[in-house]
Enzyme design. Structure first.
Site, PDB file in Angstrom:
ATOM      1  N   GLU A   1       0.831  -1.212   0.000  1.00 53.91           N
ATOM      2  CA  GLU A   1       0.000   0.000   0.000  1.00 53.91           C
ATOM      3  C   GLU A   1       0.865   1.261   0.000  1.00 53.91           C
ATOM      4  O   GLU A   1       0.519   2.263  -0.625  1.00 53.91           O
ATOM      5  CB  GLU A   1      -0.933   0.003   1.213  1.00 53.91           C
ATOM      6  CG  GLU A   1      -1.951  -1.117   1.221  1.00 53.91           C
ATOM      7  CD  GLU A   1      -2.973  -0.980   0.105  1.00 53.91           C
ATOM      8  OE1 GLU A   1      -2.568  -1.042  -1.074  1.00 53.91           O
ATOM      9  OE2 GLU A   1      -4.161  -0.828   0.395  1.00 53.91           O
TER      10      GLU A   1
ATOM     11  N   THR B   1      -5.218   6.585  -5.658  1.00 51.84           N
ATOM     12  CA  THR B   1      -5.396   6.835  -4.222  1.00 51.84           C
ATOM     13  C   THR B   1      -4.515   7.990  -3.761  1.00 51.84           C
ATOM     14  O   THR B   1      -4.925   8.819  -2.949  1.00 51.84           O
ATOM     15  CB  THR B   1      -5.080   5.551  -3.436  1.00 51.84           C
ATOM     16  OG1 THR B   1      -6.001   4.536  -3.855  1.00 51.84           O
ATOM     17  CG2 THR B   1      -5.232   5.750  -1.941  1.00 51.84           C
TER      18      THR B   1
HETATM   19  N1  HSE Z   1      -8.368   4.655   3.422  1.00 49.60           N
HETATM   20  C1  HSE Z   1      -7.805   4.747   2.123  1.00 49.60           C
HETATM   21  C2  HSE Z   1      -8.190   6.089   1.522  1.00 49.60           C
HETATM   22  C3  HSE Z   1      -8.313   3.643   1.265  1.00 49.60           C
HETATM   23  O1  HSE Z   1      -9.366   6.434   1.598  1.00 49.60           O
HETATM   24  O2  HSE Z   1      -7.325   6.779   0.995  1.00 49.60           O
HETATM   25  C4  HSE Z   1      -7.786   3.637  -0.128  1.00 49.60           C
HETATM   26  O3  HSE Z   1      -8.286   2.528  -0.805  1.00 49.60           O
END
Ligand code: HSE
Length: 308
Positions: free
Chosen positions: A130, A183
């Site tokens: 991530e 993201t």
């Molecule tokens: N919590 C993260 C965001 C998840 O909202 O950026 C990304 O998939």
């Protein structure tokens, strides 16, 4: 010792509106499959990526390389991995594409290493993926992808993951309009500081949602599915967001919002009949937009990553 294993890990819906970076749930489909072979040299080789042309096989640039590189370093012995990735989840869809590959890779490597690491340690390794994908090592997708169910990241340091009760009649609907949102870009839109009043409203809803899940109180779940933090900043990235959310609510969803960082929009529903109706309404909205889309309807998946 096993030399080769194929592992699947499911897509996930993270944030669940009020729980930015701390809440997420697993769904049954779609999912990624990662096949890992143990080698005797401390390196990671990605032989092929099936089902997606846009991802790099360079282990420095692929989330699976980041995860397995960290596991190679931590294992303290001369082990390496050769990998084939089968993408079932479209990158940038908001349903945990990078997380599922990372989770499947970590789980597979651990099988080959005779379960040397705990599930929480696997989440920590998967978070390396991530970090490479989004710039932040968030765990709200990798935890449910590895563990299944609904998970709460109570703390990142130390990592403390709580599996929450899954109400029996809870169903999740996801509509993925075929566009990509990175993201990292969606995270860049968020304020670094929150007014205290906003924080109070948000953590009231997190508590309400957790209580609702345990009491199987669907009204309380619905009242708590509100996001004052990310949705106001991000919804403009998804051209049909308001229409999709309104349609879901009109058709009886408990709540609806952005799945992860989008562009997928999710709705939680009580019972499969309502979920089907919500899905139908969301499809109608998208049909009039002329944009291609995919839909998923699933109970919360009790299974996380597993050997195929
Ligand atoms: N919590 C993260 C965001 C998840 O909202 O950026 C990304 O998939």
């Amino acid at each position: 010792m096993r030399r080769r294993v194929r592992v699947m890990a499911p897509a996930t819906v993270s944030n669940l509106n009020c729980g930015f970076d701390v809440l997420g749930l697993a769904i049954n489909e779609p999912y990624d499959v990662v096949e890992v072979e143990l080698t005797g040299t401390p390196s990671v080789e990605i032989v092929a990526i099936k089902g997606c042309d846009s991802l790099s096989t360079d282990p420095e640039k692929n989330v699976v390389g980041a995860v397995l590189g960290a596991m190679t370093a931590a294992s303290g012995s001369a082990v390496g991995f050769r990998v084939i990735i089968e993408k079932g989840i479209i990158p940038g869809s908001g349903i945990g594409s990078s997380a599922a590959s990372s989770a499947a890779a970590a789980f597979a490597a651990n099988v080959l290493l005779d379960a040397r690491f705990t599930l929480t340690e696997l989440v920590r390794f998967a978070m390396e993926g991530e970090k490479l994908a989004s710039g932040t090592a968030h765990a709200d997708n990798v935890a449910p992808s590895l563990m299944g169910g609904i998970t709460l990241i109570r703390s990142y340091e130390p990592l403390d993951i709580i599996q929450l009760n899954v109400p029996r009649e809870l169903f999740c609907v996801v509509l993925h309009p075929e566009m990509e949102i990175r993201t990292s870009i969606a995270r860049g839109l968020l304020d670094r500081m929150l007014p205290l009043e906003t924080a109070v409203r948000q953590w009231g809803n997190v508590g309400g949602l957790v209580a609702g899940l345990y009491r199987e109180d669907y009204d309380l779940i619905g009242r708590s599915l509100v996001d004052y933090v990310a949705e106001p900043k991000r919804s403009g990235l998804i051209p049909w967001f308001n229409e999709l959310k309104n349609s879901a609510m009109q058709n009886g969803a408990l709540g609806a919002g952005i799945s992860g960082s989008g562009p997928s929009v999710f709705a939680l529903c009580r019972g499969v009949t309502v979920a089907g109706k919500v899905l139908g309404g969301m499809k109608e909205v998208m049909k009039s937009s002329g944009v291609a889309f995919k839909v998923y309807l699933s109970p919360v998946s009790s299974n996380g990553a597993r050997v195929l």
